[in-house]
Design a protein around this motif. Structure first.
Motif, PDB file in Angstrom:
ATOM      1  N   ASP A  21       1.300  -1.179  -0.173  1.00 30.09           N
ATOM      2  CA  ASP A  21       0.013  -0.073   0.089  1.00 30.09           C
ATOM      3  C   ASP A  21       0.558   1.317  -0.252  1.00 30.09           C
ATOM      4  O   ASP A  21       1.046   1.248   0.858  1.00 30.09           O
ATOM      5  CB  ASP A  21      -0.913  -0.095   1.298  1.00 30.09           C
ATOM      6  CG  ASP A  21      -2.283   1.004   0.843  1.00 30.09           C
ATOM      7  OD1 ASP A  21      -2.876   1.199   0.233  1.00 30.09           O
ATOM      8  OD2 ASP A  21      -1.905   1.849   2.035  1.00 30.09           O
ATOM      9  N   ASP A  22       0.672   2.025  -0.822  1.00 31.46           N
ATOM     10  CA  ASP A  22       0.874   3.254  -1.243  1.00 31.46           C
ATOM     11  C   ASP A  22       1.008   4.411   0.602  1.00 31.46           C
ATOM     12  O   ASP A  22       2.310   4.772   0.804  1.00 31.46           O
ATOM     13  CB  ASP A  22       0.302   4.308  -1.477  1.00 31.46           C
ATOM     14  CG  ASP A  22       1.108   5.657  -1.549  1.00 31.46           C
ATOM     15  OD1 ASP A  22       2.408   5.610  -2.237  1.00 31.46           O
ATOM     16  OD2 ASP A  22       0.815   6.812  -1.015  1.00 31.46           O
ATOM     17  N   TYR A  23       0.591   3.720   1.520  1.00 28.46           N
ATOM     18  CA  TYR A  23       0.546   5.157   3.129  1.00 28.46           C
ATOM     19  C   TYR A  23       1.674   3.933   3.777  1.00 28.46           C
ATOM     20  O   TYR A  23       2.374   4.722   4.301  1.00 28.46           O
ATOM     21  CB  TYR A  23      -0.586   4.003   3.867  1.00 28.46           C
ATOM     22  CG  TYR A  23      -1.095   4.971   5.051  1.00 28.46           C
ATOM     23  CD1 TYR A  23      -1.679   5.905   5.013  1.00 28.46           C
ATOM     24  CD2 TYR A  23      -0.637   3.859   5.671  1.00 28.46           C
ATOM     25  CE1 TYR A  23      -1.945   6.665   5.705  1.00 28.46           C
ATOM     26  CE2 TYR A  23      -0.558   4.946   7.258  1.00 28.46           C
ATOM     27  CZ  TYR A  23      -1.460   6.133   7.264  1.00 28.46           C
ATOM     28  OH  TYR A  23      -1.826   6.756   8.382  1.00 28.46           O
ATOM     29  N   ASP A  24       2.639   3.088   3.052  1.00 27.33           N
ATOM     30  CA  ASP A  24       3.099   1.881   3.759  1.00 27.33           C
ATOM     31  C   ASP A  24       4.631   1.947   3.658  1.00 27.33           C
ATOM     32  O   ASP A  24       5.540   1.555   4.069  1.00 27.33           O
ATOM     33  CB  ASP A  24       2.944   0.498   4.173  1.00 27.33           C
ATOM     34  CG  ASP A  24       1.495   0.365   5.103  1.00 27.33           C
ATOM     35  OD1 ASP A  24       1.294   1.487   6.012  1.00 27.33           O
ATOM     36  OD2 ASP A  24       0.931  -0.772   4.610  1.00 27.33           O
ATOM     37  N   SER A  55       2.548  13.732   8.662  1.00 25.59           N
ATOM     38  CA  SER A  55       1.376  12.552   7.758  1.00 25.59           C
ATOM     39  C   SER A  55       1.327  12.015   8.622  1.00 25.59           C
ATOM     40  O   SER A  55       2.713  11.516   8.851  1.00 25.59           O
ATOM     41  CB  SER A  55       1.106  12.690   6.505  1.00 25.59           C
ATOM     42  OG  SER A  55       0.838  11.588   6.198  1.00 25.59           O
ATOM     43  N   ALA A  57       1.642   8.595   7.185  1.00 26.04           N
ATOM     44  CA  ALA A  57       1.806   7.710   6.202  1.00 26.04           C
ATOM     45  C   ALA A  57       3.610   7.639   6.855  1.00 26.04           C
ATOM     46  O   ALA A  57       4.099   8.313   7.201  1.00 26.04           O
ATOM     47  CB  ALA A  57       2.138   8.306   4.503  1.00 26.04           C
ATOM     48  N   GLU A  87      -4.336  13.063   9.652  1.00 29.56           N
ATOM     49  CA  GLU A  87      -4.694  11.333   8.908  1.00 29.56           C
ATOM     50  C   GLU A  87      -4.400  12.552   6.941  1.00 29.56           C
ATOM     51  O   GLU A  87      -4.864  11.975   6.334  1.00 29.56           O
ATOM     52  CB  GLU A  87      -5.721  11.228   9.214  1.00 29.56           C
ATOM     53  CG  GLU A  87      -6.492   9.578   8.306  1.00 29.56           C
ATOM     54  CD  GLU A  87      -4.868   8.809   8.436  1.00 29.56           C
ATOM     55  OE1 GLU A  87      -4.774   8.382   7.304  1.00 29.56           O
ATOM     56  OE2 GLU A  87      -4.083   8.582   9.191  1.00 29.56           O
ATOM     57  N   TYR A  90      -2.425  13.089   4.408  1.00 29.23           N
ATOM     58  CA  TYR A  90      -1.561  12.024   3.819  1.00 29.23           C
ATOM     59  C   TYR A  90      -2.784  12.523   2.081  1.00 29.23           C
ATOM     60  O   TYR A  90      -1.859  12.419   1.164  1.00 29.23           O
ATOM     61  CB  TYR A  90      -2.541  10.941   4.390  1.00 29.23           C
ATOM     62  CG  TYR A  90      -2.308   9.640   3.479  1.00 29.23           C
ATOM     63  CD1 TYR A  90      -0.665   9.576   2.444  1.00 29.23           C
ATOM     64  CD2 TYR A  90      -3.476   8.732   2.538  1.00 29.23           C
ATOM     65  CE1 TYR A  90      -1.004   8.292   2.344  1.00 29.23           C
ATOM     66  CE2 TYR A  90      -2.922   7.810   2.185  1.00 29.23           C
ATOM     67  CZ  TYR A  90      -1.640   7.705   1.054  1.00 29.23           C
ATOM     68  OH  TYR A  90      -1.281   6.830   0.421  1.00 29.23           O
ATOM     69  N   HIS A 116       3.213  15.758   1.660  1.00 27.15           N
ATOM     70  CA  HIS A 116       2.969  15.069   0.642  1.00 27.15           C
ATOM     71  C   HIS A 116       2.730  16.626  -0.477  1.00 27.15           C
ATOM     72  O   HIS A 116       2.445  17.048  -0.251  1.00 27.15           O
ATOM     73  CB  HIS A 116       2.233  14.130   0.249  1.00 27.15           C
ATOM     74  CG  HIS A 116       1.584  13.561   1.413  1.00 27.15           C
ATOM     75  ND1 HIS A 116       3.368  12.108   1.470  1.00 27.15           N
ATOM     76  CD2 HIS A 116       1.704  13.024   2.879  1.00 27.15           C
ATOM     77  CE1 HIS A 116       2.361  11.134   2.118  1.00 27.15           C
ATOM     78  NE2 HIS A 116       1.757  11.828   3.081  1.00 27.15           N
TER      79      HIS A 116
END
Length: 172
Positions: A21-24, A55, A57, A87, A90, A116
Motif C-alpha cells: 500500500d502507498d501509505y506504507d 502525515s 504515512a 490523517e 495524507y 506530501h
C-alpha cells in the motif's frame, strides 16, 4: 507583535511503489540521508519547531524522525517538539492544512508541517502575499523545505498571509 514561522517539509525520497500500500511506503536509502540533511539544515538555520504536524504515512513519519535526530544534535539542541500525526495531511489539500494551522494555539511560534506533494507546494504558493508573488510556481522536490513568516495569529492563517523567507532542498 509576535512573528510566527511555518516550515513546510515535503517528505524525502520513498521506495518505488510495489505490491504494498502507498501509505506504507518507506524511505529509500537516499531518502534517509536527505531527511538527515534536512535536519542539519534546520539546525544550521536555527529553525527549531515548537510543534510538528505530520502525515501519518510511513515515509513522512520516517522523514520527521530522521530530521529530528539530526536537528537534536545541532549546535543549539532543544527539547523535542510535540508531534501531531494528522490523517488529513495524507490525502488532503491546502484547505486541510489551513484548518490545522488555525487550530494551533497562538503561544506556538514555529510549526513544521511534514507532508506530501502537491499539497506542500500548493500551500507554500498560497501563503505568499500578492506583493511577493512573481507568477513563478515553485514545485517542492523531495526533502524540499519552504520557510514562511508572518505576524498574524495562527487562528488567522489564510492564503497571502506569510512571506516566503527561505527555501532549500536537502540532499545528503
Amino acid at each position: 507583535m509576535t512573528t510566527r514561522t511555518l516550515i513546510l517539509l515535503r517528505h524525502s525520497k520513498a521506495e518505488t511503489p510495489g505490491d504494498f500500500d502507498d501509505y506504507d511506503r518507506a524511505l529509500a536509502p537516499r531518502g534517509v540521508a536527505d531527511a538527515e540533511a534536512a535536519g542539519v539544515w534546520l539546525a544550521d538555520e536555527r529553525l527549531h519547531p515548537d510543534l510538528v504536524i505530520c502525515s501519518p504515512a510511513k515515509r513522512t513519519r520516517q522523514t520527521w524522525q530522521n530530521a529530528a535526530i539530526a536537528l537534536s544534535s545541532g549546535p543549539e539542541p532543544r527539547p523535542a517538539p510535540e508531534v501531531h500525526y494528522e490523517e488529513s495531511l495524507y490525502l488532503g489539500r491546502g484547505g486541510e492544512v489551513f484548518e490545522l494551522l488555525r487550530a494551533v494555539s497562538d503561544t506556538i511560534r514555529t510549526i513544521l508541517v511534514v507532508g506530501h506533494n502537491p499539497t506542500m507546494s500548493e500551500v507554500s504558493a498560497l501563503l505568499v502575499p500578492d506583493e511577493q508573488y512573481t507568477g513563478t510556481v515553485v514545485e517542492m522536490r523531495t526533502s524540499g523545505l519552504a520557510v514562511h513568516s508572518g505576524d498574524q495569529p495562527w487562528s488567522q492563517a489564510e492564503p497571502g498571509a506569510m512571506r516566503l523567507t527561505r527555501s532549500h532542498t536537502a540532499r545528503g
